[in-house]
Structures are given as C-alpha cells and as structure tokens.
Design a protein around this motif. Structure first.
Motif, PDB file in Angstrom:
ATOM      1  N   ARG A   8       0.851  -1.193   0.000  1.00  0.00           N
ATOM      2  CA  ARG A   8       0.000   0.000   0.000  1.00  0.00           C
ATOM      3  C   ARG A   8       0.884   1.239   0.000  1.00  0.00           C
ATOM      4  O   ARG A   8       1.920   1.274   0.671  1.00  0.00           O
ATOM      5  CB  ARG A   8      -0.894   0.023   1.221  1.00  0.00           C
ATOM      6  CG  ARG A   8      -2.017  -0.971   1.186  1.00  0.00           C
ATOM      7  CD  ARG A   8      -2.872  -0.895   2.469  1.00  0.00           C
ATOM      8  NE  ARG A   8      -4.075  -1.666   2.404  1.00  0.00           N
ATOM      9  CZ  ARG A   8      -4.168  -2.978   2.255  1.00  0.00           C
ATOM     10  NH1 ARG A   8      -3.092  -3.700   2.134  1.00  0.00           N
ATOM     11  NH2 ARG A   8      -5.327  -3.591   2.219  1.00  0.00           N
ATOM     12  N   THR A   9       0.449   2.270  -0.729  1.00  0.00           N
ATOM     13  CA  THR A   9       1.178   3.536  -0.752  1.00  0.00           C
ATOM     14  C   THR A   9       0.269   4.647  -1.263  1.00  0.00           C
ATOM     15  O   THR A   9      -0.704   4.380  -1.970  1.00  0.00           O
ATOM     16  CB  THR A   9       2.448   3.450  -1.626  1.00  0.00           C
ATOM     17  OG1 THR A   9       3.187   4.674  -1.481  1.00  0.00           O
ATOM     18  CG2 THR A   9       2.109   3.240  -3.091  1.00  0.00           C
ATOM     19  N   VAL A  10       0.605   5.880  -0.924  1.00  0.00           N
ATOM     20  CA  VAL A  10      -0.065   7.055  -1.494  1.00  0.00           C
ATOM     21  C   VAL A  10       0.874   7.786  -2.454  1.00  0.00           C
ATOM     22  O   VAL A  10       0.524   8.825  -2.990  1.00  0.00           O
ATOM     23  CB  VAL A  10      -0.563   8.020  -0.393  1.00  0.00           C
ATOM     24  CG1 VAL A  10      -1.651   7.361   0.439  1.00  0.00           C
ATOM     25  CG2 VAL A  10       0.581   8.503   0.482  1.00  0.00           C
ATOM     26  N   ASP A  11       2.059   7.228  -2.680  1.00  0.00           N
ATOM     27  CA  ASP A  11       3.068   7.816  -3.563  1.00  0.00           C
ATOM     28  C   ASP A  11       3.016   7.146  -4.936  1.00  0.00           C
ATOM     29  O   ASP A  11       3.227   5.938  -5.047  1.00  0.00           O
ATOM     30  CB  ASP A  11       4.444   7.639  -2.914  1.00  0.00           C
ATOM     31  CG  ASP A  11       5.536   8.320  -3.707  1.00  0.00           C
ATOM     32  OD1 ASP A  11       5.945   7.735  -4.746  1.00  0.00           O
ATOM     33  OD2 ASP A  11       5.978   9.400  -3.294  1.00  0.00           O
ATOM     34  N   VAL A  12       2.744   7.931  -5.968  1.00  0.00           N
ATOM     35  CA  VAL A  12       2.612   7.396  -7.327  1.00  0.00           C
ATOM     36  C   VAL A  12       3.916   6.746  -7.789  1.00  0.00           C
ATOM     37  O   VAL A  12       3.905   5.656  -8.364  1.00  0.00           O
ATOM     38  CB  VAL A  12       2.190   8.499  -8.325  1.00  0.00           C
ATOM     39  CG1 VAL A  12       2.143   7.963  -9.746  1.00  0.00           C
ATOM     40  CG2 VAL A  12       0.847   9.078  -7.937  1.00  0.00           C
ATOM     41  N   ASP A  13       5.043   7.380  -7.542  1.00  0.00           N
ATOM     42  CA  ASP A  13       6.330   6.819  -7.975  1.00  0.00           C
ATOM     43  C   ASP A  13       6.640   5.501  -7.275  1.00  0.00           C
ATOM     44  O   ASP A  13       7.146   4.569  -7.892  1.00  0.00           O
ATOM     45  CB  ASP A  13       7.462   7.822  -7.741  1.00  0.00           C
ATOM     46  CG  ASP A  13       7.358   9.035  -8.657  1.00  0.00           C
ATOM     47  OD1 ASP A  13       6.873   8.873  -9.794  1.00  0.00           O
ATOM     48  OD2 ASP A  13       7.754  10.134  -8.232  1.00  0.00           O
ATOM     49  N   GLU A  14       6.324   5.416  -6.002  1.00  0.00           N
ATOM     50  CA  GLU A  14       6.545   4.170  -5.261  1.00  0.00           C
ATOM     51  C   GLU A  14       5.651   3.046  -5.808  1.00  0.00           C
ATOM     52  O   GLU A  14       6.095   1.912  -5.979  1.00  0.00           O
ATOM     53  CB  GLU A  14       6.266   4.401  -3.776  1.00  0.00           C
ATOM     54  CG  GLU A  14       6.657   3.244  -2.902  1.00  0.00           C
ATOM     55  CD  GLU A  14       6.443   3.532  -1.421  1.00  0.00           C
ATOM     56  OE1 GLU A  14       6.986   2.756  -0.631  1.00  0.00           O
ATOM     57  OE2 GLU A  14       5.741   4.499  -1.060  1.00  0.00           O
ATOM     58  N   ALA A  15       4.395   3.375  -6.125  1.00  0.00           N
ATOM     59  CA  ALA A  15       3.480   2.379  -6.709  1.00  0.00           C
ATOM     60  C   ALA A  15       3.985   1.939  -8.076  1.00  0.00           C
ATOM     61  O   ALA A  15       3.947   0.753  -8.408  1.00  0.00           O
ATOM     62  CB  ALA A  15       2.075   2.958  -6.826  1.00  0.00           C
ATOM     63  N   ARG A  16       4.462   2.883  -8.874  1.00  0.00           N
ATOM     64  CA  ARG A  16       4.998   2.563 -10.202  1.00  0.00           C
ATOM     65  C   ARG A  16       6.191   1.618 -10.081  1.00  0.00           C
ATOM     66  O   ARG A  16       6.295   0.634 -10.809  1.00  0.00           O
ATOM     67  CB  ARG A  16       5.411   3.856 -10.902  1.00  0.00           C
ATOM     68  CG  ARG A  16       5.856   3.689 -12.330  1.00  0.00           C
ATOM     69  CD  ARG A  16       6.199   5.025 -12.983  1.00  0.00           C
ATOM     70  NE  ARG A  16       5.017   5.869 -13.093  1.00  0.00           N
ATOM     71  CZ  ARG A  16       4.892   7.072 -12.528  1.00  0.00           C
ATOM     72  NH1 ARG A  16       5.867   7.592 -11.814  1.00  0.00           N
ATOM     73  NH2 ARG A  16       3.791   7.779 -12.676  1.00  0.00           N
ATOM     74  N   MET A  17       7.104   1.885  -9.153  1.00  0.00           N
ATOM     75  CA  MET A  17       8.274   1.028  -8.960  1.00  0.00           C
ATOM     76  C   MET A  17       7.865  -0.376  -8.509  1.00  0.00           C
ATOM     77  O   MET A  17       8.415  -1.368  -8.974  1.00  0.00           O
ATOM     78  CB  MET A  17       9.231   1.659  -7.942  1.00  0.00           C
ATOM     79  CG  MET A  17       9.956   2.851  -8.498  1.00  0.00           C
ATOM     80  SD  MET A  17      11.140   3.725  -7.421  1.00  0.00           S
ATOM     81  CE  MET A  17      11.108   2.888  -5.885  1.00  0.00           C
ATOM     82  N   GLU A  18       6.891  -0.459  -7.616  1.00  0.00           N
ATOM     83  CA  GLU A  18       6.425  -1.764  -7.131  1.00  0.00           C
ATOM     84  C   GLU A  18       5.762  -2.553  -8.258  1.00  0.00           C
ATOM     85  O   GLU A  18       5.983  -3.756  -8.404  1.00  0.00           O
ATOM     86  CB  GLU A  18       5.448  -1.565  -5.971  1.00  0.00           C
ATOM     87  CG  GLU A  18       4.982  -2.828  -5.332  1.00  0.00           C
ATOM     88  CD  GLU A  18       6.056  -3.566  -4.545  1.00  0.00           C
ATOM     89  OE1 GLU A  18       5.859  -4.773  -4.301  1.00  0.00           O
ATOM     90  OE2 GLU A  18       7.074  -2.954  -4.175  1.00  0.00           O
ATOM     91  N   LEU A  19       4.939  -1.880  -9.054  1.00  0.00           N
ATOM     92  CA  LEU A  19       4.252  -2.549 -10.165  1.00  0.00           C
ATOM     93  C   LEU A  19       5.258  -3.063 -11.197  1.00  0.00           C
ATOM     94  O   LEU A  19       5.178  -4.209 -11.627  1.00  0.00           O
ATOM     95  CB  LEU A  19       3.259  -1.594 -10.828  1.00  0.00           C
ATOM     96  CG  LEU A  19       2.415  -2.178 -11.948  1.00  0.00           C
ATOM     97  CD1 LEU A  19       1.437  -3.206 -11.398  1.00  0.00           C
ATOM     98  CD2 LEU A  19       1.665  -1.081 -12.673  1.00  0.00           C
ATOM     99  N   THR A  20       6.227  -2.228 -11.580  1.00  0.00           N
ATOM    100  CA  THR A  20       7.195  -2.662 -12.584  1.00  0.00           C
ATOM    101  C   THR A  20       8.187  -3.682 -12.030  1.00  0.00           C
ATOM    102  O   THR A  20       8.771  -4.440 -12.796  1.00  0.00           O
ATOM    103  CB  THR A  20       7.946  -1.473 -13.217  1.00  0.00           C
ATOM    104  OG1 THR A  20       8.586  -0.714 -12.188  1.00  0.00           O
ATOM    105  CG2 THR A  20       6.989  -0.588 -14.000  1.00  0.00           C
ATOM    106  N   ALA A  21       8.364  -3.735 -10.720  1.00  0.00           N
ATOM    107  CA  ALA A  21       9.200  -4.785 -10.126  1.00  0.00           C
ATOM    108  C   ALA A  21       8.522  -6.151 -10.279  1.00  0.00           C
ATOM    109  O   ALA A  21       9.181  -7.163 -10.487  1.00  0.00           O
ATOM    110  CB  ALA A  21       9.466  -4.488  -8.657  1.00  0.00           C
TER     111      ALA A  21
END
Length: 90
Positions: A8-21
């Motif tokens: 879970r996150t409210v940071d778009v960049d962190e979500a993007r990194m997790e998704l692409t990982a």
C-alpha cells in the motif's frame, strides 16, 4: 505453499516502482489530480498462477505486456477499458 504479497502507498512513484518490479513490462500513469491516489496491491501466487486485487483510488492508465500469459480482469468498482494491440512478426 502460496506466496502472499501486500503493498500500500499514497506515492505514485513508489506504486509505479512496485508494479514494474512485479511486472517488468508494465507502466502506471496518473491521469488526473482531482482524486487522492492510494494504491493497494494484494496478490497470492500459486506456482505459475497469480490472483491479485489492485486498487488505485484515482483514474490511472496501465500498460501491460505479458507475452505468453493470460489475464482475467474483473472490475469491482469504477470503470475499466481494455485495448489490445496485436503485433505480428515480420
């Protein structure tokens, strides 16, 4: 034994990194700034089968390319539009 992943996150960049990982050929773009972004990923992996629930709390565009795999998508709320481009080798 199934592998469970929760993020879970409210940071778009962190979500993007997790998704692409998890899905290297994916991308995530926030489409508007009038909603509060709140990403939530929950997945359970059973060998080669992955069952997941993804929520973003805002309008997003996802691009996914998983050659050699199948996806079944069931929107639980909001709307969902799917486009697929077929590319034939030369």
């Amino acid at each position: 034994m199934p592998e469970k992943i929760t993020f879970r996150t409210v940071d778009v960049d962190e979500a993007r990194m997790e998704l692409t990982a998890r899905y290297p050929t994916s991308s995530l773009h926030l489409l508007g700034s009038n909603h509060t972004f709140e990403a939530s990923f929950e997945e359970v992996k059973f060998g080669s089968l992955t069952v997941g629930k993804f929520s973003y709390g805002a309008e997003v565009r996802l691009r996914c390319a998983q050659p050699g795999s199948y996806h079944i998508t069931v929107p639980l709320s909001g709307s969902f539009e799917w486009q697929q481009a077929v590319v034939f080798p030369n």
